[in-house]
Design an enzyme around this catalytic site. Structure first.
Site, PDB file in Angstrom:
ATOM      1  N   HIS C  12      -7.518   8.759   5.724  1.00 20.19           N
ATOM      2  CA  HIS C  12      -8.823   8.284   6.232  1.00 20.19           C
ATOM      3  C   HIS C  12      -8.649   7.098   7.183  1.00 20.19           C
ATOM      4  CE1 HIS C  12      -9.137   5.820   2.198  1.00 20.19           C
ATOM      5  NE2 HIS C  12      -8.392   5.190   3.076  1.00 20.19           N
ATOM      6  N   HIS C  59     -12.370  -0.948   1.779  1.00 22.02           N
ATOM      7  CA  HIS C  59     -11.335  -1.791   2.391  1.00 22.02           C
ATOM      8  C   HIS C  59     -11.928  -3.157   2.714  1.00 22.02           C
ATOM      9  CE1 HIS C  59     -10.278   2.421   3.154  1.00 22.02           C
ATOM     10  NE2 HIS C  59      -9.019   2.051   3.211  1.00 22.02           N
ATOM     11  N   HIS C 193       2.113   4.650   4.691  1.00 22.65           N
ATOM     12  CA  HIS C 193       1.803   3.660   5.720  1.00 22.65           C
ATOM     13  C   HIS C 193       1.904   2.267   5.134  1.00 22.65           C
ATOM     14  CE1 HIS C 193      -2.164   4.127   3.826  1.00 22.65           C
ATOM     15  NE2 HIS C 193      -2.765   3.275   4.630  1.00 22.65           N
ATOM     16  N   GLU C 240      -2.507   4.240  -1.963  1.00 25.71           N
ATOM     17  CA  GLU C 240      -3.802   4.942  -1.885  1.00 25.71           C
ATOM     18  C   GLU C 240      -3.706   6.377  -2.401  1.00 25.71           C
ATOM     19  OE1 GLU C 240      -6.269   3.023   1.873  1.00 25.71           O
ATOM     20  OE2 GLU C 240      -5.130   4.846   2.222  1.00 25.71           O
TER      21      GLU C 240
END
Ligand SMILES: [Fe+3]
Ligand SMILES: [Fe+3]
Lengths: 283, 132, 283, 132
Positions: C12, C59, C193, C240
């Protein structure tokens, strides 16, 4: 190593806070109730914890319905006192215990309790009335506090099993904390009361006393009592008593009864109070 | 586990605040939460109708607040801890406000409490009372 | 009876949202990535759910550090789109599914998941970018949404076991809902990431692909992967991916792979995407 | 289960945001959250020092913000999702801001990403890199 040395249970009636704040504790109405806490006030002078983990519920004072956690733990340095509609109670703000609180929160989440972590929290009568009952009216509360807020207002509340397990996990977590600390767990709320509807004013003292017996002797059985039974037998707000199960879970298998007290009524509520200690030599 | 919202309907004279009720009463309870601020309490008491019109409440909810019909507020999704902000704004105690939901006046209610409170006998279930 | 008919996993990445919002999806940089979603956009036209339960993380967009729930569920009628610092994304607000959401929240709490219930929530790119990837740029999102926000930002995050169990409980709860509804569960975030520190830019495509294999074939093993391994092998933000376990848990024991896609990079991130369906006849 | 905050220290070039870090960085991250409002972004950019002085941040935290030293912000309890509100206020992308924490300039960083990103080889552990 930190250690849980005692558990305290007490009702947290707002009118009790008002009676203390207005110096009415010697009134005919209030005197018999406050006398039941005289033992406790002197007991805690020689048994004062470094940190009290206070299990309580917010009464639409800090949390509204925008966000409603099942279990929330306060990890801040300090907690201000809420305005519940009458202006904030004239009591000291509450000092936190951030090191133990972050350890505890992390440990519980790792044990699969899905806590909400609070770096900001204002506390209401659910937490401050028990402090007043145990400590009177000092300029500064004599112990640090970790607030543990439980949703008991909106169905579904956490189950009795979940509450007892949470208490057990708190015990493990405290014992894994490296610093030497004397820790108590306080369970607040209850006993029987209903403050709404045509059935308001319900009190069930025999049920309350049986709940205390079971809490002491057979919490493993008590944990399966359905919420509906609390509501039916002890009034819609009697379901607050599930918070006492968290305290009890934190004390280990067997406990000694140090003090026990019941009084009816305080405002709309049956007042119950216990001081329990883990039985010597019990794991 | 499938939630059972129906089980509570058997309790006489009692409204259990469920997650569903919480949705129904959301705006009413938000209005109540606003009264935690002294300034809002003053504004509300000075002009109740226009203060209420700032909230997306139903007409029934507003009417119940204006007439201090706490039972009607419960029926429309209010919860007593939220509603307490309304009577606190007027300086009323829980006993004073709560007694209005019963068939007693406040003196009778206080006398009942002093005598040990309402007995659960006869109040356990609607079936028992032939209300079901 | 409501039924979970499919699970979707997708990264996302905020830059993907920006590329869509600025109509740059045909740029050389972006085209190969968006092509991997072409199949999905036509697949969902014939497989559109009534309700998508979207597992995502905030976030620092709606929740700050004042209050940080482990699991939070949105039960409102609708959810506005957050301003994440660049102004809100120019996408439709998100329609909720309050009846299913309250049923689901209550069911999960009764199953001892300590959810936080949200009557108000603004959603960020974690939830809106997956909608954009699957639906493009409609005037109104074609499905209703139940947001399920997971803390993956602050250690301790919920364990892998907890996430998989939550997915299984979601499956049971949906199947107990009385209305006939087609429900999907979307797991978002990841893949590898890291967007901070000297090690920023870390990508580990072989690890990502193995994670996908395990997610499909042996989630029961995958659930025990420690958070440290995600962080070490897939970057600090790779953790995540535990949210994909919730989606997978909701699909039952065995699944069929309908679509699978990987692409490196989108901004700082390895993009992964799966469409899975419960195997026919599997309980 | 006893939380292990030390385990993450072996990760090279990586700061894991823990519940403890969250306490340390609380005011810094609150300041960042305030930048979700356009009006606050404008006020901050117009006079950074006095905007920062509205927050109970440490001198180190303020200095790190003023010099856009993101690594130092991380070291002082910041989390990148919060810190993103600072660079978003200036219209910078994640790639532009994140690359400043590495030993590359933004072009080098982008080239590395296009070539498949940073390999995990040599970046798994401080021990492996003799940094421990
Ligand atoms: Fe209470
Ligand atoms: Fe993300």
């Amino acid at each position: 190593m930190a250690k849980i040395t005692a558990g305290i249970a007490t009702s947290h009636v707002p009118a009790v806070g008002a009676a203390i704040d207005m110096a009415r504790t010697d009134d005919d109405y209030w005197k018999p109730m406050f006398q039941g806490y005289e033992f406790s006030k002197s007991w805690i002078k020689t048994n004062n914890p470094d940190v009290a983990i206070i299990v309580y519920n917010d009464h639409a004072s800090y949390f509204g319905m925008e966000i409603m956690p099942t279990f929330a733990i306060g990890v801040a340095e300090s907690f201000e006192v809420c305005d519940e509609g009458y202006g904030p109670r004239p009591v000291p703000s509450v000092e936190g215990a951030p090191e133990l609180a972050t350890h505890l929160a992390a440990s519980l989440i790792l044990d699969d309790f899905d806590l909400t972590v609070l770096n900001v929290l204002e506390v209401d009568h659910g937490l401050t009335v028990p402090l007043s009952l145990m400590y009177g009216t000092p300029d500064k509360w004599p112990s640090k506090v970790i607030p543990l807020a439980v949703n008991v207002v909106m169905y579904p509340q956490p189950s009795g099993e979940r509450c007892l397990s949470l208490g057990k996990a708190i015990r493990r977590a405290v014992e894994e904390f490296d610093e030497d600390l004397n820790v108590q767990v306080w369970g607040t709320g209850g006993m029987s009361h209903q403050i709404q509807g045509a059935r308001a004013g319900l009190i069930n003292l025999p049920w309350d006393q049986k709940f205390m017996d079971d809490l002491i002797d057979q919490p493993e059985v008590l944990q399966y009592k359905p919420h509906l039974e609390y509501m039916r037998e002890a009034g819609s707000e009697g379901v607050e008593l599930i918070m006492w199960l968290i305290m009890r879970g934190a004390l280990g298998d067997k406990v000694d009864e140090v003090h026990r007290f019941n009084h009816v009524p305080a405002s709309n509520t049956s007042v119950g109070h216990l001081i329990l200690t883990p039985k010597e030599g019990d794991a | 586990m499938k939630p059972d919202f129906e089980q509570f309907k058997d309790l006489p004279g009692t409204t259990i605040f469920t997650i569903e009720k919480g949705r129904e009463g959301f705006q009413l309870n938000e209005f109540c939460m606003s009264l935690r601020k002294e300034e809002n309490r003053r504004r509300f008491l000075a002009d109740e109708r226009s203060y209420l019109d700032e909230w997306e409440m139903s007409a029934d909810q507003k009417q119940a607040v204006l007439t201090r019909d706490f039972q009607k507020m419960l029926d429309n999704g209010g919860n007593v801890y939220f509603l307490s902000k309304i009577f606190a704004a007027e300086g009323l105690s829980y006993v004073q406000a709560v007694s209005t939901m019963t068939d007693m006046n406040v003196e009778q209610y206080q006398a009942m409490m002093l005598a040990g409170g309402r007995s659960v006998q006869g109040w356990r279930s609607k079936k028992e009372r032939d209300e079901a």
